[in-house]
Design a protein around this motif. Structure first.
Motif, PDB file in Angstrom:
ATOM      1  N   GLU A  77      -7.439 -51.344 -18.222  1.00  0.00           N
ATOM      2  CA  GLU A  77      -8.196 -52.599 -18.252  1.00  0.00           C
ATOM      3  C   GLU A  77      -9.561 -52.429 -17.606  1.00  0.00           C
ATOM      4  O   GLU A  77     -10.561 -52.947 -18.119  1.00  0.00           O
ATOM      5  CB  GLU A  77      -7.402 -53.702 -17.549  1.00  0.00           C
ATOM      6  CG  GLU A  77      -6.219 -54.192 -18.352  1.00  0.00           C
ATOM      7  CD  GLU A  77      -5.369 -55.198 -17.598  1.00  0.00           C
ATOM      8  OE1 GLU A  77      -5.649 -55.459 -16.402  1.00  0.00           O
ATOM      9  OE2 GLU A  77      -4.430 -55.735 -18.208  1.00  0.00           O
ATOM     10  N   ASN A  78      -9.622 -51.699 -16.505  1.00  0.00           N
ATOM     11  CA  ASN A  78     -10.916 -51.437 -15.866  1.00  0.00           C
ATOM     12  C   ASN A  78     -11.825 -50.629 -16.793  1.00  0.00           C
ATOM     13  O   ASN A  78     -13.021 -50.911 -16.906  1.00  0.00           O
ATOM     14  CB  ASN A  78     -10.728 -50.707 -14.540  1.00  0.00           C
ATOM     15  CG  ASN A  78     -10.091 -51.581 -13.475  1.00  0.00           C
ATOM     16  OD1 ASN A  78     -10.155 -52.803 -13.565  1.00  0.00           O
ATOM     17  ND2 ASN A  78      -9.462 -50.970 -12.496  1.00  0.00           N
ATOM     18  N   GLY A  79     -11.267 -49.623 -17.441  1.00  0.00           N
ATOM     19  CA  GLY A  79     -12.050 -48.827 -18.391  1.00  0.00           C
ATOM     20  C   GLY A  79     -12.536 -49.670 -19.565  1.00  0.00           C
ATOM     21  O   GLY A  79     -13.673 -49.516 -20.025  1.00  0.00           O
ATOM     22  N   ALA A  80     -11.694 -50.576 -20.050  1.00  0.00           N
ATOM     23  CA  ALA A  80     -12.092 -51.440 -21.161  1.00  0.00           C
ATOM     24  C   ALA A  80     -13.226 -52.369 -20.740  1.00  0.00           C
ATOM     25  O   ALA A  80     -14.167 -52.610 -21.512  1.00  0.00           O
ATOM     26  CB  ALA A  80     -10.895 -52.256 -21.640  1.00  0.00           C
ATOM     27  N   LYS A  82     -15.496 -51.696 -18.459  1.00  0.00           N
ATOM     28  CA  LYS A  82     -16.706 -50.870 -18.385  1.00  0.00           C
ATOM     29  C   LYS A  82     -17.272 -50.603 -19.781  1.00  0.00           C
ATOM     30  O   LYS A  82     -18.479 -50.650 -19.989  1.00  0.00           O
ATOM     31  CB  LYS A  82     -16.404 -49.557 -17.670  1.00  0.00           C
ATOM     32  CG  LYS A  82     -16.196 -49.717 -16.189  1.00  0.00           C
ATOM     33  CD  LYS A  82     -15.885 -48.373 -15.533  1.00  0.00           C
ATOM     34  CE  LYS A  82     -15.593 -48.548 -14.058  1.00  0.00           C
ATOM     35  NZ  LYS A  82     -15.241 -47.272 -13.422  1.00  0.00           N
ATOM     36  N   LEU A  83     -16.369 -50.311 -20.735  1.00  0.00           N
ATOM     37  CA  LEU A  83     -16.831 -50.072 -22.102  1.00  0.00           C
ATOM     38  C   LEU A  83     -17.481 -51.313 -22.695  1.00  0.00           C
ATOM     39  O   LEU A  83     -18.495 -51.227 -23.404  1.00  0.00           O
ATOM     40  CB  LEU A  83     -15.664 -49.624 -22.976  1.00  0.00           C
ATOM     41  CG  LEU A  83     -15.214 -48.180 -22.795  1.00  0.00           C
ATOM     42  CD1 LEU A  83     -13.967 -47.921 -23.620  1.00  0.00           C
ATOM     43  CD2 LEU A  83     -16.310 -47.220 -23.190  1.00  0.00           C
ATOM     44  N   GLU A  84     -16.908 -52.481 -22.414  1.00  0.00           N
ATOM     45  CA  GLU A  84     -17.504 -53.721 -22.916  1.00  0.00           C
ATOM     46  C   GLU A  84     -18.891 -53.929 -22.325  1.00  0.00           C
ATOM     47  O   GLU A  84     -19.821 -54.336 -23.041  1.00  0.00           O
ATOM     48  CB  GLU A  84     -16.603 -54.908 -22.578  1.00  0.00           C
ATOM     49  CG  GLU A  84     -15.343 -54.961 -23.406  1.00  0.00           C
ATOM     50  CD  GLU A  84     -14.392 -56.057 -22.947  1.00  0.00           C
ATOM     51  OE1 GLU A  84     -14.703 -56.768 -21.970  1.00  0.00           O
ATOM     52  OE2 GLU A  84     -13.326 -56.196 -23.571  1.00  0.00           O
ATOM     53  N   ALA A  89     -24.727 -53.635 -23.063  1.00  0.00           N
ATOM     54  CA  ALA A  89     -26.025 -53.088 -22.677  1.00  0.00           C
ATOM     55  C   ALA A  89     -26.694 -52.416 -23.866  1.00  0.00           C
ATOM     56  O   ALA A  89     -27.919 -52.466 -24.014  1.00  0.00           O
ATOM     57  CB  ALA A  89     -25.848 -52.104 -21.527  1.00  0.00           C
ATOM     58  N   LEU A  90     -25.940 -51.809 -24.737  1.00  0.00           N
ATOM     59  CA  LEU A  90     -26.528 -51.179 -25.935  1.00  0.00           C
ATOM     60  C   LEU A  90     -27.100 -52.226 -26.886  1.00  0.00           C
ATOM     61  O   LEU A  90     -28.113 -51.986 -27.546  1.00  0.00           O
ATOM     62  CB  LEU A  90     -25.474 -50.346 -26.664  1.00  0.00           C
ATOM     63  CG  LEU A  90     -25.132 -49.004 -26.045  1.00  0.00           C
ATOM     64  CD1 LEU A  90     -24.004 -48.339 -26.825  1.00  0.00           C
ATOM     65  CD2 LEU A  90     -26.338 -48.096 -26.022  1.00  0.00           C
TER      66      LEU A  90
END
Length: 117
Positions: A77-80, A82-84, A89-90
């Motif tokens: 969940e933490n990784g998801a 960060k990816l979001e 940002a992109l």
């Protein structure tokens, strides 16, 4: 009359003693550990103990697995998240109108190698 009453009570006592003897023999066979119900009860008791120990081990393993799964889920969940954030940002980057140019770098040959050719 008294004699008849004594005779009937004596016969009843003998019948009760015989009945108790038969019951004692049956109970002895019933409780024998090798062939009777006593043996079956002993085997079932041992199996219940084994199953109880196996259940306790399974519960401990399940608890450990649940703890590991919970930790891995939190990491995912933490990784998801960060990816979001990275994807968001992109989307905020400005788009370039002109295509990117490739830069090709050429290797410089050493002078000693040019003399050899």
């Amino acid at each position: 009359m008294q004699l008849l009453a004594d005779l009937i009570s004596t016969l009843a006592a003998i019948a009760a003693a015989g009945y108790c003897l038969v019951l004692a023999r049956r109970l002895k066979r019933f409780n024998q550990l090798e062939t009777g119900m006593g043996g079956a009860i002993a085997v079932l008791s041992a199996q219940v103990d084994d199953m109880t120990r196996a259940l306790e081990r399974a519960q401990a393993t399940a608890t450990h697995s649940e703890t590991q799964l919970r930790a891995l889920t939190e990491r995912a969940e933490n990784g998801a998240e960060k990816l979001e954030l990275m994807l968001a940002a992109l989307h905020d980057l400005p788009e370039e109108d002109e295509p990117r140019r490739r830069v090709v770098r050429r290797r410089h040959r050493h002078e000693a190698m040019e003399a050899a050719e």
